[in-house]
Design a protein around this motif. Structure first.
Motif, PDB file in Angstrom:
ATOM      1  N   PRO A   1      -3.516 -11.436 -11.898  1.00 39.09           N
ATOM      2  CA  PRO A   1      -4.888 -11.043 -11.647  1.00 39.09           C
ATOM      3  C   PRO A   1      -5.338 -11.536 -10.279  1.00 39.09           C
ATOM      4  O   PRO A   1      -4.879 -12.552  -9.792  1.00 39.09           O
ATOM      5  CB  PRO A   1      -5.691 -11.718 -12.749  1.00 39.09           C
ATOM      6  CG  PRO A   1      -4.693 -12.294 -13.708  1.00 39.09           C
ATOM      7  CD  PRO A   1      -3.380 -12.270 -13.060  1.00 39.09           C
ATOM      8  N   GLY A   2      -6.218 -10.782  -9.678  1.00 41.84           N
ATOM      9  CA  GLY A   2      -6.755 -11.180  -8.386  1.00 41.84           C
ATOM     10  C   GLY A   2      -7.002  -9.983  -7.497  1.00 41.84           C
ATOM     11  O   GLY A   2      -6.809  -8.835  -7.901  1.00 41.84           O
ATOM     12  N   ASN A   3      -7.443 -10.261  -6.268  1.00 38.08           N
ATOM     13  CA  ASN A   3      -7.672  -9.216  -5.266  1.00 38.08           C
ATOM     14  C   ASN A   3      -6.535  -9.245  -4.266  1.00 38.08           C
ATOM     15  O   ASN A   3      -6.165 -10.306  -3.760  1.00 38.08           O
ATOM     16  CB  ASN A   3      -9.002  -9.452  -4.542  1.00 38.08           C
ATOM     17  CG  ASN A   3     -10.189  -9.277  -5.472  1.00 38.08           C
ATOM     18  OD1 ASN A   3     -10.192  -8.393  -6.304  1.00 38.08           O
ATOM     19  ND2 ASN A   3     -11.187 -10.129  -5.313  1.00 38.08           N
ATOM     20  N   TYR A   4      -6.019  -8.058  -3.950  1.00 38.70           N
ATOM     21  CA  TYR A   4      -4.893  -7.941  -3.037  1.00 38.70           C
ATOM     22  C   TYR A   4      -5.271  -6.964  -1.924  1.00 38.70           C
ATOM     23  O   TYR A   4      -5.655  -5.827  -2.203  1.00 38.70           O
ATOM     24  CB  TYR A   4      -3.642  -7.451  -3.778  1.00 38.70           C
ATOM     25  CG  TYR A   4      -3.256  -8.396  -4.895  1.00 38.70           C
ATOM     26  CD1 TYR A   4      -2.381  -9.439  -4.656  1.00 38.70           C
ATOM     27  CD2 TYR A   4      -3.795  -8.259  -6.177  1.00 38.70           C
ATOM     28  CE1 TYR A   4      -2.031 -10.328  -5.661  1.00 38.70           C
ATOM     29  CE2 TYR A   4      -3.461  -9.144  -7.185  1.00 38.70           C
ATOM     30  CZ  TYR A   4      -2.579 -10.176  -6.934  1.00 38.70           C
ATOM     31  OH  TYR A   4      -2.254 -11.054  -7.924  1.00 38.70           O
ATOM     32  N   THR A   5      -5.186  -7.408  -0.687  1.00 37.57           N
ATOM     33  CA  THR A   5      -5.512  -6.582   0.479  1.00 37.57           C
ATOM     34  C   THR A   5      -4.221  -6.275   1.221  1.00 37.57           C
ATOM     35  O   THR A   5      -3.414  -7.187   1.474  1.00 37.57           O
ATOM     36  CB  THR A   5      -6.505  -7.315   1.401  1.00 37.57           C
ATOM     37  OG1 THR A   5      -7.668  -7.635   0.650  1.00 37.57           O
ATOM     38  CG2 THR A   5      -6.899  -6.439   2.582  1.00 37.57           C
ATOM     39  N   THR A  24      -7.866  -2.524  -0.666  1.00 39.26           N
ATOM     40  CA  THR A  24      -8.024  -3.715  -1.503  1.00 39.26           C
ATOM     41  C   THR A  24      -7.838  -3.263  -2.941  1.00 39.26           C
ATOM     42  O   THR A  24      -8.511  -2.345  -3.407  1.00 39.26           O
ATOM     43  CB  THR A  24      -9.409  -4.361  -1.335  1.00 39.26           C
ATOM     44  OG1 THR A  24      -9.561  -4.757   0.027  1.00 39.26           O
ATOM     45  CG2 THR A  24      -9.566  -5.565  -2.248  1.00 39.26           C
ATOM     46  N   LEU A  25      -6.896  -3.879  -3.628  1.00 45.10           N
ATOM     47  CA  LEU A  25      -6.603  -3.558  -5.028  1.00 45.10           C
ATOM     48  C   LEU A  25      -6.975  -4.768  -5.873  1.00 45.10           C
ATOM     49  O   LEU A  25      -6.495  -5.878  -5.630  1.00 45.10           O
ATOM     50  CB  LEU A  25      -5.118  -3.230  -5.202  1.00 45.10           C
ATOM     51  CG  LEU A  25      -4.644  -2.973  -6.630  1.00 45.10           C
ATOM     52  CD1 LEU A  25      -5.340  -1.756  -7.221  1.00 45.10           C
ATOM     53  CD2 LEU A  25      -3.135  -2.806  -6.650  1.00 45.10           C
ATOM     54  N   THR A  26      -7.840  -4.540  -6.838  1.00 43.13           N
ATOM     55  CA  THR A  26      -8.239  -5.601  -7.754  1.00 43.13           C
ATOM     56  C   THR A  26      -7.461  -5.428  -9.059  1.00 43.13           C
ATOM     57  O   THR A  26      -7.490  -4.356  -9.665  1.00 43.13           O
ATOM     58  CB  THR A  26      -9.749  -5.556  -8.037  1.00 43.13           C
ATOM     59  OG1 THR A  26     -10.446  -5.707  -6.790  1.00 43.13           O
ATOM     60  CG2 THR A  26     -10.167  -6.657  -8.989  1.00 43.13           C
ATOM     61  N   VAL A  27      -6.751  -6.476  -9.440  1.00 39.51           N
ATOM     62  CA  VAL A  27      -6.009  -6.474 -10.695  1.00 39.51           C
ATOM     63  C   VAL A  27      -6.765  -7.390 -11.663  1.00 39.51           C
ATOM     64  O   VAL A  27      -7.006  -8.564 -11.360  1.00 39.51           O
ATOM     65  CB  VAL A  27      -4.562  -6.969 -10.493  1.00 39.51           C
ATOM     66  CG1 VAL A  27      -3.823  -7.036 -11.823  1.00 39.51           C
ATOM     67  CG2 VAL A  27      -3.833  -6.078  -9.500  1.00 39.51           C
ATOM     68  N   THR A  28      -7.178  -6.825 -12.797  1.00 37.14           N
ATOM     69  CA  THR A  28      -7.944  -7.604 -13.775  1.00 37.14           C
ATOM     70  C   THR A  28      -7.120  -7.839 -15.044  1.00 37.14           C
ATOM     71  O   THR A  28      -6.163  -7.103 -15.317  1.00 37.14           O
ATOM     72  CB  THR A  28      -9.243  -6.892 -14.168  1.00 37.14           C
ATOM     73  OG1 THR A  28      -8.917  -5.617 -14.730  1.00 37.14           O
ATOM     74  CG2 THR A  28     -10.145  -6.706 -12.961  1.00 37.14           C
TER      75      THR A  28
END
Length: 181
Positions: A1-5, A24-28
């Protein structure tokens, strides 16, 4: 999980022309739910076991108490089994966390009530005593955790009789109830 740029570059067949785009891809984490929603009461001095389970996320799950405490005598395993033998009557409130293989977390708050077992004292009826004649009656109890301590909580013993903490009513009655018995 987290934000990936990150930036993606596309280059055409000539190899000399390209374009790029930043993302920016947010994985929840998925919703993680612990069951059951409530726990059965426990009985002092009696073995207790209740298994927790988790839906959502990815197995394996690791369980732990993150706030509050379990009743004395009980513990939770990493696999979600609450077990042991409670030692005191109490009401315990605590929160359990379930963490999945990707460190995603779900929590649930519980209240676990530990109650006393039914304690039965025998005999149910006492034999009559006679003035001037030695009297002795032993009490015994079942249920709960031995040894038991006995005491008078209401009423008055006949004059000349005493009750020991070991559960023996004894002595020599010195007065009758006036009924000639």
């Amino acid at each position: 999980p987290g934000n990936y740029t990150f930036t993606v570059l596309a280059t055409d067949a000539s190899g000399s022309c390209s374009g790029s785009q930043s993302y920016t891809l947010t994985v929840t984490c998925p919703t993680i739910t612990l069951s059951p929603s409530t726990l059965a009461n426990a009985i002092v001095g009696t073995s207790y076991a209740s298994s927790l389970s988790t839906t959502g996320g990815t197995a394996p799950y690791a369980y732990s108490v993150i706030s509050g405490t379990l009743p004395a005598g009980l513990a939770i395993s990493g696999s979600g089994l609450i077990s042991g033998t409670p030692t005191v009557a109490t009401t315990a409130s605590f929160t359990v966390r379930s963490m999945d293989a990707f460190n995603c977390i779900g929590t649930r708050s519980y209240t676990l009530i530990t109650v006393c077992p039914v304690i039965t004292i025998t005999p149910l009826v006492l034999l009559n005593g006679t003035v001037g004649v030695a009297y002795s009656q032993s009490f015994s109890a079942v249920g709960g955790t031995a040894p038991f301590s006995y005491s008078l909580t209401s009423g008055t013993l006949p004059a000349g009789l005493t009750l020991t903490s070991g559960g023996v009513l004894s002595g020599t009655p010195t007065a009758a109830n006036g009924a000639g018995t």
